[in-house]
Design a protein around this motif. Structure first.
Motif, PDB file in Angstrom:
ATOM      1  N   ARG A  41       1.166  -1.495  -0.257  1.00 47.51           N
ATOM      2  CA  ARG A  41       0.219   0.111  -0.030  1.00 47.51           C
ATOM      3  C   ARG A  41       1.038   1.356   0.075  1.00 47.51           C
ATOM      4  NH1 ARG A  41      -4.930   2.155   1.638  1.00 47.51           N
ATOM      5  NH2 ARG A  41      -5.208   4.171   2.513  1.00 47.51           N
ATOM      6  N   SER A 109      -3.608  -3.038  -1.370  1.00 49.02           N
ATOM      7  CA  SER A 109      -3.377  -1.762  -0.834  1.00 49.02           C
ATOM      8  C   SER A 109      -4.896  -1.649   0.380  1.00 49.02           C
ATOM      9  CB  SER A 109      -3.747  -0.874  -2.012  1.00 49.02           C
ATOM     10  OG  SER A 109      -3.217  -0.293  -2.406  1.00 49.02           O
ATOM     11  N   LEU A 188      -7.341   5.859  -2.216  1.00 50.73           N
ATOM     12  CA  LEU A 188      -7.241   4.390  -1.624  1.00 50.73           C
ATOM     13  C   LEU A 188      -8.342   4.886  -0.871  1.00 50.73           C
ATOM     14  CD1 LEU A 188      -3.543   3.230  -1.471  1.00 50.73           C
ATOM     15  CD2 LEU A 188      -5.471   2.817  -3.383  1.00 50.73           C
ATOM     16  N   HIS A 218       3.437  -8.373   3.676  1.00 49.88           N
ATOM     17  CA  HIS A 218       3.685  -7.627   3.046  1.00 49.88           C
ATOM     18  C   HIS A 218       5.833  -6.905   2.891  1.00 49.88           C
ATOM     19  CE1 HIS A 218       0.119  -5.180   1.908  1.00 49.88           C
ATOM     20  NE2 HIS A 218      -0.417  -5.536   2.726  1.00 49.88           N
TER      21      HIS A 218
END
Length: 562
Positions: A41, A109, A188, A218
């Motif tokens: 993200r 994201s 977003l 991540h």
């Protein structure tokens, strides 16, 4: 302190781009890159600074960073509207289309888990992975949607079809209709995404039994682009490039993607690394060496990363002499073993460029080691030293570390190692030790500088009369013959010896190879017990999976009776 140690310290010193910091991950102390992105993200948010630069080029289509961000943000909202929440799985089943990147980054994201599926799989294999992962949304291209047909109702999956080639399956939605109008100022959806949240679920190739889903965070995937850059800088320093020049901002890169996005090399090492750098990514729908050379010329490609077979085919293609490849700065391979002879061929065919290879697994989020530039030239039979945040060791059958130069199983530890296998605690415990070491299943040795030399997959080693024969060593010797284009060494059952060595050999086009002459050639290079007792000539390309890995079991079944 060795020369390599000194170079490492210069790159990882406080304040440098590759500075490291120790963190507690699951009760274990692990070195991490201080300047790695916090999450996918965060990478998407950072990409806005690249504005109108081209990000994706596919045939005649162009998608700028700004357009890509707006599409990612819009699709993330559409996923949220479909009930996708953090931790939910979003599957992708398509060839290398621009929409793959949009769907992948949109899911990540939002805090969902992206599940890339192999576009070469059968309908049954795709359905298995959808059930196993518990995906709630599937984004598939028209061919995969047609293959699957109507999604079984008990799966409860929303199907979104990209580039449909005919009527949509019952209950499916068209990508363009789902996306709707894309506003340039799209943002977003709100989401909290941390470095140790789950990000990806990549299925292993499954050459034996059902594939297993490797669960990545991540932190795992965002470690990789820094590791790739570190490996390139270390190789440049070893080759004599001054430190300031090795660390200086490089000219804008244009990367050709000849491998599938649904594997770690394509996604982690090419897509994410290019995205972080603000470069352009040229997608190939399917591999063709003539088309690859054309695209390098047309798009002024600077970086090429493929599997060794692709580099062999480019070097051997007649168009190599007529295409303008002056833009190409680096050519590298990964995802499959590379013969040392490949470097010789590349240097002769494409001189004055930087070459590299590397080593990694789906379970190590791509890169474990990088062998680039000066390091690769010095040790072309190696896959390089481990990147600075990764530890490796070679152990014997009971897990005891062997002396330098001794052959054993390669174990790996670092922030790139996945957390385990989806819903497979048994497989996780078998692969990852309680203190975080991944058992790679590869046989290797380390030299006195810590370079990794992979000699075989443990299961591919041939045991002839009690003597271990490492297929990679024999294959490297076969590749020294100028008439050989491809080679694979397999074990052949033998009543007295247990196994004999066999070799399947593909000659270069127009070359007539004599098996006995080849055996005499090898007898001058390797011990007699390693020389293949059986040589089969094959004119067709060898069977490989979508990642370019040789399907040695399938090849062996073709030539070995029973």
């Amino acid at each position: 302190m060795t020369e390599l140690d000194a170079l490492r310290r210069s790159l990882t010193a406080p304040g440098m781009p590759f500075e490291m910091v120790e963190r507690d991950l699951g009760g274990r102390r692990v070195r991490t890159w201080r300047h790695a992105p916090e999450s996918l993200r965060a990478l998407v948010l950072d990409s806005r600074e690249f504005g109108d630069r081209d990000f994706i080029r596919y045939q005649e289509e162009r998608l700028s960073y700004a357009e890509h961000f707006a599409a990612v943000a819009t699709f993330a909202h559409r996923l949220a509207e479909r009930g996708v929440a953090p931790g939910d799985r979003v599957a992708l089943a398509m060839r290398n289309y621009p929409e793959w990147s949009v769907a992948f980054f949109a899911a990540a994201s939002l805090g969902a888990v992206a599940v890339p599926l192999n576009a070469w799989w059968t309908a049954g294999e795709l359905e298995f992975a959808l059930r196993d992962s518990g995906s709630s949304v599937l984004v598939a291209d028209g061919r995969r949607a047609e293959l699957l047909g109507a999604i079984p109702a008990d799966l409860g999956i929303d199907l979104v079809v990209v580039r449909p080639e005919g009527p949509l399956p019952a209950g499916a939605a068209d990508w363009d209709a789902v996306l709707g109008a894309i506003r340039a100022d799209a943002a977003l959806p709100d989401a909290e995404v941390g470095p140790d949240d789950l990000a990806t679920l990549f299925y292993t190739s499954g050459t034996t039994g059902r594939p297993k889903g490797a669960v990545g965070t991540h932190r795992n995937i965002c470690t990789n682009p820094v590791s790739v850059a570190y490996g390139a800088a270390l190789g440049a320093l070893r080759g004599g490039t001054p430190l300031a020049e090795a660390l200086a901002a490089q000219p804008e890169r244009t990367s050709l993607l000849p491998v599938p996005l649904f594997h770690a090399t394509g996604c982690h090492s090419v897509l994410v690394s290019t995205f972080r750098s603000g470069g352009a990514l040229v997608l190939m729908h399917k591999w063709d060496p003539a088309e690859a050379l054309r695209l390098v010329e047309r798009h002024r490609v600077t970086h090429f990363t493929g599997v060794p077979t692709q580099l062999w085919q480019m070097c051997a293609h007649p168009d190599l002499a007529t295409r303008d490849l002056s833009s190409l700065r680096t050519a590298g391979s990964g995802g499959a073993p590379a013969s040392p002879h490949l470097l010789t061929r590349m240097v002769a065919s494409m001189p004055d460029r930087g070459f590299s290879n590397g080593y990694g697994l789906t379970e190590t989020s791509s890169a474990t080691s990088i062998n680039a530039a000066g390091n690769y030239l010095a040790k072309p039979d190696s896959v390089g030293p481990p990147v600075a945040v990764v530890d490796v060791k070679v152990v014997d059958a009971v897990g005891e570390e062997v002396p330098t130069g001794g052959i054993g199983e390669l174990w790996i530890k670092g922030p790139n190692v996945v957390v385990g296998y989806w819903n497979r605690p048994d497989a996780t415990a078998e692969a990852i030790t309680p203190d975080g070491w991944l058992r790679s299943g590869d046989l290797a040795h380390l030299d006195d500088e810590g370079f990794i030399h992979v000699v075989d997959r443990a299961k591919d080693m041939v045991i002839r009369g009690g003597e271990n024969v490492y297929s990679a060593e024999v294959e490297a010797a076969v590749f020294e013959h100028p008439g050989v284009r491809d080679c694979a060494v397999v074990g052949v059952p033998h009543e007295e010896l247990g196994e004999e060595v066999g070799a399947v050999v593909q000659p270069e086009p127009g070359v007539e190879l004599d098996p006995e002459a080849l055996r005499r050639f090898l007898g001058e290079r390797i011990a007699a017990f390693k020389v293949p007792a059986h040589v089969w000539l094959r004119t067709e390309d060898f069977p490989r999976n979508a990642a370019g890995k040789l399907l040695k079991r399938a090849l062996r079944d073709e030539v070995v009776p029973g």
